[in-house]
Structures are given as structure tokens and as C-alpha cells.
Write an enzyme that holds these catalytic residues in place. Sequence first.
Site, mmCIF file in Angstrom:
data_model
loop_
_atom_site.group_PDB
_atom_site.id
_atom_site.type_symbol
_atom_site.label_atom_id
_atom_site.label_comp_id
_atom_site.label_asym_id
_atom_site.label_seq_id
_atom_site.Cartn_x
_atom_site.Cartn_y
_atom_site.Cartn_z
ATOM 1 C CB SER A 61 68.147 137.413 27.472
ATOM 2 O OG SER A 61 67.864 138.712 27.950
ATOM 3 C CG ASP A 352 59.771 138.117 29.335
ATOM 4 O OD1 ASP A 352 60.125 139.309 29.188
ATOM 5 O OD2 ASP A 352 60.562 137.162 29.205
ATOM 6 C CG HIS A 355 63.345 139.254 27.372
ATOM 7 N ND1 HIS A 355 63.097 138.436 28.466
ATOM 8 C CD2 HIS A 355 64.688 139.355 27.264
ATOM 9 C CE1 HIS A 355 64.257 138.066 28.995
ATOM 10 N NE2 HIS A 355 65.236 138.607 28.287
#
Length: 378
Positions: A61, A352, A355
Site C-alpha cells: 500500500s 490513517d 499510512h
Amino acid sequence: MSRPTCRTVVVVVRWRLAAVAVVLAAVAMAAPALGETAPQKEGKEEKKKAMVTAAIVFGDSIMDPGNNNGLHTLIKANHPPYGKDFAGHQSTGRFSNGLIPSDFIAQGLNLKQLLPPYLGVEHTPEDLLTGVSFASGATGFDPLTPAIVSVITMEQQLEYFDEYRRKLVSITDEQKTQQIISGALFIVCAGTDDLANTYFTTPFRSLQYDIPSYVTLLLTSAESFLRNVSARGAQRIGFVGLPPIGCVPSQRTLGGGPARSCVPERNQAARLYNARAQEMVGRLGKEPGFPTLVYIDIYNIIQDLVDNGPAKYGFTETTHGCCGTGTVEVTALCDDRFVKVCDDVSERVFFDSYHPTQRAYKIIVDYIFDHYIQFLHL
């Protein structure tokens, strides 16, 4: 550390990053305004010569600009508040409030402003010629990791690369395609989800392996992946280590106790992985004909952002994300229809619970360029 004579260079620099992320005060400092396209940029000043032919990225990610958008998985970032500071406030699938490391890498190499996902978008020939990202959020070197959440495996990313290569041949020809591949910078960034999620959060692997043996499993897979990338013509590969996993907001919540401290065991596992990854990179570099391979340490820069964020970088919050309470909100749980989003993202290291913010990512990538790019012979 003295520079080795073999083509592979292992660079060990103190810096850290618990999962990847942190962008200096504003994209405006070292990058064009968010959403500014390459043509717009060229109109203001002469475009600098690209340092490589293309940027080709594999991983999770941290480097995923939207490849997960079309998958049947909950691991997506194609909804607000993701992208709240992207051009047009667009949620592209990037796991951040704006740009991610693959974008800043493309900018730093003078290639283009955004590195697009391979899947789900209509590419122009120029998009393909200058590189794409195959990364998929929540994947890893452990085959179980992507299976748990139904995302793209590392092996499937290689298959997509093979398809991408055929597209290059159709656009140009075989000789030109070989030149693009051999002149490209390849980045491999995975492993964080393996430890943080598959090992420490689910019971599947921790019942089978102790930490050293699980690290062996991951690096065996990572070595196989690097050999496959090499076999496909790569001449320059950056292999990214793990951040201080135990200092990520979600990991603090899950294992840090009432004080939500960094979790020592999880950071120790990341350091063990990193140390052995450096050894692997050095060993591969001694093999005749293996491409230039550079180990990129992000652990210490991210740790520095967490420990010294307020005094050194101007961050006011380093343990909670901007989304919701910043403890467990990530992907589907980070949704501005249901949770509150902080007013000033620039004050946060994390967007978040997992991340970093665009600003934090920018700081991290600047560090990479300052300390590692020289060893890739660009």
C-alpha cells in the site's frame, strides 16, 4: 560503511519509518503543486532531463496508487477522506491524503508528476513508456498475506509486468523495450503487512513460526522475487526495508498497552528482518551478472519522525492518525461518512492508523534521494 566493489551496494543509514511516510511541510517545497500535470510544469520552466527511462514499482500500500480499486477486497482507498488534498480532492486509491512515495520518486527522477497504477486506468503511450506501479495494498512476500484479504500477490505483479512488457513492444519494438527496461529504476517495497498483519494480528503464522523462522520465510520469498525481477532485465533495483512497525498507530493500539507505546517486539522483528535483508542484498551482489541492488533503510527516518516530529519537523501529532481517532481506522474504517477527519493534516505524521501523510512521505523520499540514489548509478 565503505563502498563494496561488487555492483550491489548495501547502504545502511540511520533513519526510520514505521510503515512509510512523512512529507515535508508541503509539496510546494520540493515538488510541484498537487495535481499539477507535467505539461503545466513544463510551461513554467524547462523540463529537466530524466535520470532513468522509467520507474517500475512492485509492493504494497505504500506504493499502491490505485491497483486495488477494481478488486473484490475491503483494502481500498478510493473513497474520502483519502485524497482529500489530491488535485480536485480526488480519492484515487492512494493510501494517503495526497501523493505517495512512488509519485515523489517519479518526480525526483524527473520522469513525471504521478506514477499511475497499472490496473484500472486508460494509459497513454507516454504513461507506459515512463513506468507504472504494480503495487497492491496489503500484499506481502508471504503467500498467505494477500490471500487473507484478496489482493494481488507479488507473483501476480510479475505476471502483470510481463503483460506490461508486451504492451511496450507493441508501442515501440523489442529493442526499444529492452532499452527502457534496462534503463529503468525498479523499486520493491513489501513485507510490512506480513509482520504487522499476518504474523502479529492474525493467529495463522504465529502458531507455526517463531519470529526468526518467519523472517526466513519472508526473505526466502523476497530473494526469489528479486531473482525473477533480475531475470526480466532489470539493471537497477532498490529494495526497501521495513519501518518501525511497532510505532504505527494501529500497532500501538493493538499491542502498546494503555499508554499506546511503541511495541518493542514488533520493532525488534522489523530490525531482524532488515539486518538479514541487508545480508541477502550483499550476497546477491556478489553473484556475477546480478544487477545493481541497493538496500534502502526507512526504519530510522520513520522512527525519527515519530520521536522527533514536533521539534525537528514541525509535526504536532505523531501517535494518532488524522482519520477518526487514529487508532484502528484504515481502509474501509477510514471513511469520512462515519468518522471525523482532523482539520490540519500537515500537523500529522500519519493519515490513517497505518499510512503516513503526504508531507511525511515527502520527507522520507527526500531522505532516500539524499542517501541512496547515488549508489544506483543514475
